[in-house]
Design an enzyme around this catalytic site. Structure first.
Site, mmCIF file in Angstrom:
data_model
loop_
_atom_site.group_PDB
_atom_site.id
_atom_site.type_symbol
_atom_site.label_atom_id
_atom_site.label_comp_id
_atom_site.label_asym_id
_atom_site.label_seq_id
_atom_site.Cartn_x
_atom_site.Cartn_y
_atom_site.Cartn_z
ATOM 1 N N SER A 213 0.838 -1.201 0.000
ATOM 2 C CA SER A 213 0.000 0.000 0.000
ATOM 3 C C SER A 213 0.873 1.250 0.000
ATOM 4 C CB SER A 213 -0.950 -0.046 1.200
ATOM 5 O OG SER A 213 -1.935 0.950 1.123
ATOM 6 N N ASP A 348 -10.527 -3.419 -5.077
ATOM 7 C CA ASP A 348 -9.928 -2.665 -3.970
ATOM 8 C C ASP A 348 -10.735 -1.390 -3.753
ATOM 9 O OD1 ASP A 348 -8.373 -1.075 -2.275
ATOM 10 O OD2 ASP A 348 -6.487 -1.745 -3.143
ATOM 11 N N HIS A 379 -8.298 -4.677 -0.466
ATOM 12 C CA HIS A 379 -7.064 -3.942 -0.182
ATOM 13 C C HIS A 379 -6.220 -4.735 0.809
ATOM 14 C CE1 HIS A 379 -4.598 -0.321 -0.241
ATOM 15 N NE2 HIS A 379 -4.425 -0.490 1.065
#
Length: 421
Positions: A213, A348, A379
């Site tokens: 991320s 996501d 995610h």
């Protein structure tokens, strides 16, 4: 008159249960329809969509890391919902998360900050018998004690990798800041300090760079900032990053995929981290913060408001646009020349579909890049399983290690690998 009423009641009564049964069936059917639609139960399970150039290395990697080209099967009842994948990752992390034992290292920075990272030695010999270190950058506000990091580190150790995990500045609970600054979206100083320590301490080791991320943005930005940063780096893997904070800014204010709600939740988490360090961030004489900024922080309901009032000021950015522009890896990622695997999920809820044109275009233009887009995964979820219960290891864990193993074999035995492709 009363006799007539009684006759009518007797006439209607037999039909009433049938009518109620019909209402119940309609209600049940409606609920089932909503469940099927919301959980995407009718959605197929397919292999990731792979974008890359046709090169000997890419052909070898896709053959040697078959999980990239095989069908990804999430848990049947809930795994096709990006929201549930994301929520379960956020709340549960991983199933039966191990607790790898590492050493915490402290590195003083030039501005008075203290970077920390955890070092985990391998628990076996790597398949190439070489010394290889995973340098890992976690997601926003995360650190080495998060369950998904623990699971990945434990798996990597057993595959013969040393692991070095950055603890984002200010993210560790009960560890005070030593300067009025904490981590930001794209500051690479602490990650660079950790990598430098690994290179000095283990002069024979080669590096696998891994970012999750926000950590993916930092890792790719670090490699692209300076060609020297890519020395002794075998490859880089980035999972679920958004590539451009400026482009993502507007999407985070939309209600599509409940993105505005996620924005609020993440802003609340950031508030808690900042307020836990209010003494260091607002009380030091060298602080760039004012107490008016603290008042604005209390009323902030989005990450953008926090970034504008707090985060951009750590590095003296004049505007939110400037902050996002200079801290996004989209302006540096094209400078990466080592093999690069970019992984995202179509469902996501945090990364808008429009942002995925960045990695796809990059993979089409650069022969060292592979872009893998799954249909499901949320995610940083990517749970695998049969019906209800997910497996301890996720698809994401297996992909990163599988890709890294293939790269290591290519570097070690390239002539033989060319014959096998």
């Amino acid at each position: 008159m009363s006799a007539q009423v009684e006759a009518d009641v007797r006439t209607i009564s037999p039909e009433m249960p049938a009518m109620f049964d019909g209402v119940k069936l309609a209600a049940v059917a409606t609920v089932l329809y909503v469940i099927v639609r919301s959980l995407n139960l009718k959605c197929p399970t397919v292999a990731p969509d792979i974008t890359c150039q046709d090169t000997p290395l890419n052909r070898y990697l896709l053959k040697s890391c078959p999980i990239l080209t095989k069908e990804y099967i999430p848990p049947l009842l809930w795994g096709k919902s990006g929201h549930l994948q994301t929520a379960l990752y956020g709340k549960m992390g991983r199933v039966k998360s191990p607790k790898p034992c590492g050493l915490r290292k402290y590195l003083p920075m030039q501005d008075g900050a203290t970077a920390t990272f955890d070092l985990f030695e391998p628990q076996g010999v790597h398949s190439t018998e070489d010394d290889i270190t995973m340098v890992i950058c976690p997601g926003i506000g995360n650190h080495s004690e998060k369950h998904y990091i623990r699971t990945f580190v434990d798996y990597s150790q057993k595959q013969g990798y040393r692991c070095s995990v950055l603890n984002h500045l200010g993210a560790l609970p009960n560890l005070e800041l030593t300067s009025p600054r904490m981590f930001t979206y794209g500051c690479t100083w602490e990650f660079s300090a950790m990598v430098g320590y690994i290179k000095r301490t283990f002069p024979q080791t080669q590096l696998i760079v891994v970012g999750f991320s926000l950590g993916g943005n930092i890792a790719c930005k670090y490699l692209g900032e300076n060609p020297a940063n890519q020395e002794r780096v075998l490859c880089c893997v980035s999972v679920c990053q958004g590539y451009s904070a400026l482009r993502a800014q507007e999407t985070f204010l939309q209600w599509d995929q409940c993105r505005r709600l996620y924005n609020f939740i993440m802003a609340d988490n950031m508030k808690k981290i900042i307020l836990s360090h209010r003494g260091s961030l607002f009380g030091m004489s060298s602080s760039k913060m004012e107490f008016a900024d603290l008042s604005r922080l209390y009323t902030a309901t989005s990450l953008m408001q926090i970034d504008d009032n707090i985060m951009r000021k750590f590095h003296g950015h004049n505007s939110l646009k400037e902050y996002y522009e200079k801290e996004s890896c989209v302006h540096y990622i094209h400078n990466i020349s080592v093999p690069l695997l970019l992984v995202n999920s179509s469902d996501d809820p945090l990364v808008h579909q429009s942002l995925l044109t960045i990695p796809r275009t990059l993979a089409e233009k650069k022969e060292n890049v592979i872009f893998a887009l799954t249909l499901h995964g949320g995610h940083l979820g990517f749970f695998e399983g049969a019906v209800l219960f997910p497996q301890p290891l996720s698809w994401m864990d297996k992909v990163i290690v599988g890709y890294a193993n293939a790269i290591c074999q290519w570097v070690k035995h390239r002539p033989l690998c060319l014959k096998e492709k």
